[in-house]
Design an enzyme around this catalytic site. Structure first.
Site, PDB file in Angstrom:
ATOM      1  N   HIS A   1      -4.317  16.548   1.196  1.00 27.34           N
ATOM      2  CA  HIS A   1      -4.069  17.633   1.781  1.00 27.34           C
ATOM      3  C   HIS A   1      -3.170  17.337   2.693  1.00 27.34           C
ATOM      4  O   HIS A   1      -2.913  18.125   3.545  1.00 27.34           O
ATOM      5  CB  HIS A   1      -5.274  18.653   1.968  1.00 27.34           C
ATOM      6  CG  HIS A   1      -6.063  19.061   0.840  1.00 27.34           C
ATOM      7  ND1 HIS A   1      -6.010  20.275   0.115  1.00 27.34           N
ATOM      8  CD2 HIS A   1      -6.810  18.390   0.100  1.00 27.34           C
ATOM      9  CE1 HIS A   1      -6.543  20.239  -0.801  1.00 27.34           C
ATOM     10  NE2 HIS A   1      -7.252  18.987  -1.056  1.00 27.34           N
TER      11      HIS A   1
ATOM     12  N   LYS B   1       1.229  -8.771  24.185  1.00 21.79           N
ATOM     13  CA  LYS B   1       0.474  -9.157  25.261  1.00 21.79           C
ATOM     14  C   LYS B   1       1.189  -9.662  26.155  1.00 21.79           C
ATOM     15  O   LYS B   1       1.089  -9.384  27.380  1.00 21.79           O
ATOM     16  CB  LYS B   1      -0.272 -10.441  24.608  1.00 21.79           C
ATOM     17  CG  LYS B   1      -1.334  -9.893  23.517  1.00 21.79           C
ATOM     18  CD  LYS B   1      -2.122 -10.978  23.148  1.00 21.79           C
ATOM     19  CE  LYS B   1      -2.966 -10.877  21.874  1.00 21.79           C
ATOM     20  NZ  LYS B   1      -3.609 -12.107  21.425  1.00 21.79           N
TER      21      LYS B   1
ATOM     22  N   GLU C   1      -1.620  -8.791   9.124  1.00 19.94           N
ATOM     23  CA  GLU C   1      -1.463  -9.729   9.914  1.00 19.94           C
ATOM     24  C   GLU C   1      -1.183 -11.016   9.117  1.00 19.94           C
ATOM     25  O   GLU C   1      -0.415 -11.881   9.681  1.00 19.94           O
ATOM     26  CB  GLU C   1      -2.963 -10.065  10.897  1.00 19.94           C
ATOM     27  CG  GLU C   1      -2.639  -9.388  12.136  1.00 19.94           C
ATOM     28  CD  GLU C   1      -3.852  -9.631  13.290  1.00 19.94           C
ATOM     29  OE1 GLU C   1      -3.756  -9.035  14.136  1.00 19.94           O
ATOM     30  OE2 GLU C   1      -4.585 -10.574  12.912  1.00 19.94           O
TER      31      GLU C   1
END
Ligand code: PA5
Length: 432
Positions: free
Chosen positions: A308, A422, A287
């Site tokens: 792995h 948002k 951010e």
């Protein structure tokens, strides 16, 4: 905490790297003098040294009160109002804490909500809370974030149904001093509250009540956490140049490599309990730096588990990765390889060797392999996982993130890009 950047000099010339001294030192000075972009969000810089004893005491008292009446404490929050507390709590907790009997645990279990909108998640949580004594800490700086607001509304229903009016004293809110719906709601209902300072942004807020209250509730020593952060702050203040300041070195290495095409940084740990520290780190750097078309993509891996799965790509895929290894020198406890007469697994050659020692060989071997595979590698070492070292790491990463963002030419303290999803979500939901 020790940072080692020596291996990076296989990729960049030392003399070129140290040309960044001026800009790194200037960025440090701009943060300390409050003259950088986003300077209304620099409250985190002095938090560890300026936090008032009264505040620490009232956090400890509130935590003790909640602990006494709760087997579970649900912490509601998302992003910066969630990740720091979870990072510290998970790092310090027994790996199977949730399965320990509450007597063995001695401390309430801290669970999290409001960090997603998963329907099953909240239904499962309510099921668990049906027959457990619990309390709620709801955290939101803006007080208007949808995910925690939804979780709080649902949990509020549950807790009042369960306890009636007594629920009032089982809820603590951590929010803005004046603004936002959570502030209004808390004032109206008379909930106890703690304040998130105006000048501290979410992802830099773990050393405010946002992180300190849940961490204290989980039974950990918040003063040691702050002491570790304060000592790291002092070291950053005392060391003005790239030569001596580890936070500047980390920021400068990242920037140097980024401009050479390394666009992904993987923070790797070899201790599963550090998983959420990486999650916190990802938010901090993601951010803070990811804007204006710039930024290193912060990724994380838990080794040896992810050797792995991601190991192949790191060793052999596109060469755009930086690897930062977080190593813990002592685990604090020890288990060794026992003797087996039949030795079908061929492991007798490891007889009596401790697991941390074997893990270290895995780390060193992996570092060599990845360096041979042309992955620039940095390492950060702490002697053990404790409150002090976590505090020091937290401040180290916060400061280097701020310097790194400034060196990149962005404002590290805003997050305009978070609004886009948002806006769409609220439109789709039909919010007026
Ligand atoms: O770092 C940030 O600012 C964000 O991640 C916020 O912490 C997150 O969006 C939650 O915001 P709030 O605390 O206002 O609910």
């Amino acid at each position: 905490m020790k940072l080692n950047i020596e291996r990076v000099f296989d990729f960049i010339k030392k003399e070129d790297f140290y040309l960044l001294d001026d800009i790194a030192a200037l960025s440090r000075d701009m943060i300390l003098s409050g003259e950088c972009p986003g300077n209304d969000f620099l409250g985190w810089v002095n938090l560890p040294s300026e936090i008032q004893k009264d505040l620490i005491n009232s956090i400890k008292i509130a935590a003790d009160e909640l602990k006494k009446k709760s087997k579970v404490i649900v912490v509601i929050g998302i992003g910066g109002s969630y990740l720091g507390a979870r990072a510290v709590i998970e790092a310090l907790s027994h790996n199977f804490n949730h399965l320990r009997k509450s007597k063995e645990r001695e401390k309430p279990l801290v669970l999290f909500a409001g960090q997603n909108i998963g329907e099953d998640y909240i239904i499962d949580l309510l099921e668990i809370l049906d027959d457990k004594d619990y309390s709620i800490i709801v955290i939101s700086k803006s007080g208007t974030t949808t995910e925690p607001a939804i979780a709080f509304r649902i949990l509020k229903n549950h807790i009042y149904f369960k306890y009636g009016k007594e629920a009032d004293i089982r809820i603590i809110a951590v929010t803005d001093e004046r603004n936002g719906s959570l502030r209004k709601l808390s004032d109206a209902e008379g909930y106890r509250t703690f304040i998130i300072p105006d000048d501290v942004g979410g992802r830099f807020s773990v050393l405010t009540p946002v992180g300190l209250l849940p961490i204290a509730c989980a039974g950990f020593d918040i003063e040691e956490l702050l002491r570790g952060a304060a000592d790291m702050r002092k070291s950053i203040l005392d060391n003005k140049t790239l030569e001596t300041n580890a936070a500047l070195q980390y920021a400068a290495v990242r920037n140097f490599l980024y401009h050479g095409g390394k666009t992904i940084e993987i923070l790797v740990n070899y201790s599963p309990s550090l998983h959420y520290l990486s999650e916190w780190w990802k938010q901090l750097f993601g951010e803070s730096e990811g804007k204006d078309g710039k930024g290193i993509f912060p990724a994380s891996a838990d080794f040896t588990t992810d050797l792995h799965s991601l190991g192949q790509l790191i060793q052999d895929g596109k060469r755009n990765i930086i690897e930062t290894v977080l190593w813990v020198e002592n685990s604090g406890r020890s288990i060794t390889i026992p003797f087996d007469e039949k030795n079908f697994d061929g492991l007798n050659y490891l007889l009596n060797r401790g697991l941390n020692d074997i893990n270290k060989m895995a780390m060193l071997g992996t570092n060599m392999a990845h360096s041979d595979g042309k992955v620039p590698l940095l390492s950060i070492e702490i002697d053990k996982i404790n409150e002090y070292n976590l505090g020091s790491l937290i401040y180290f990463f916060e400061f280097s993130c701020a310097v790194s963002g400034l060196m990149l030419g962005v404002n590290p303290f805003n997050q305009p890009g978070v609004e886009a999803y948002k806006k769409n979500m609220l439109e789709l939901l039909g919010k007026a």
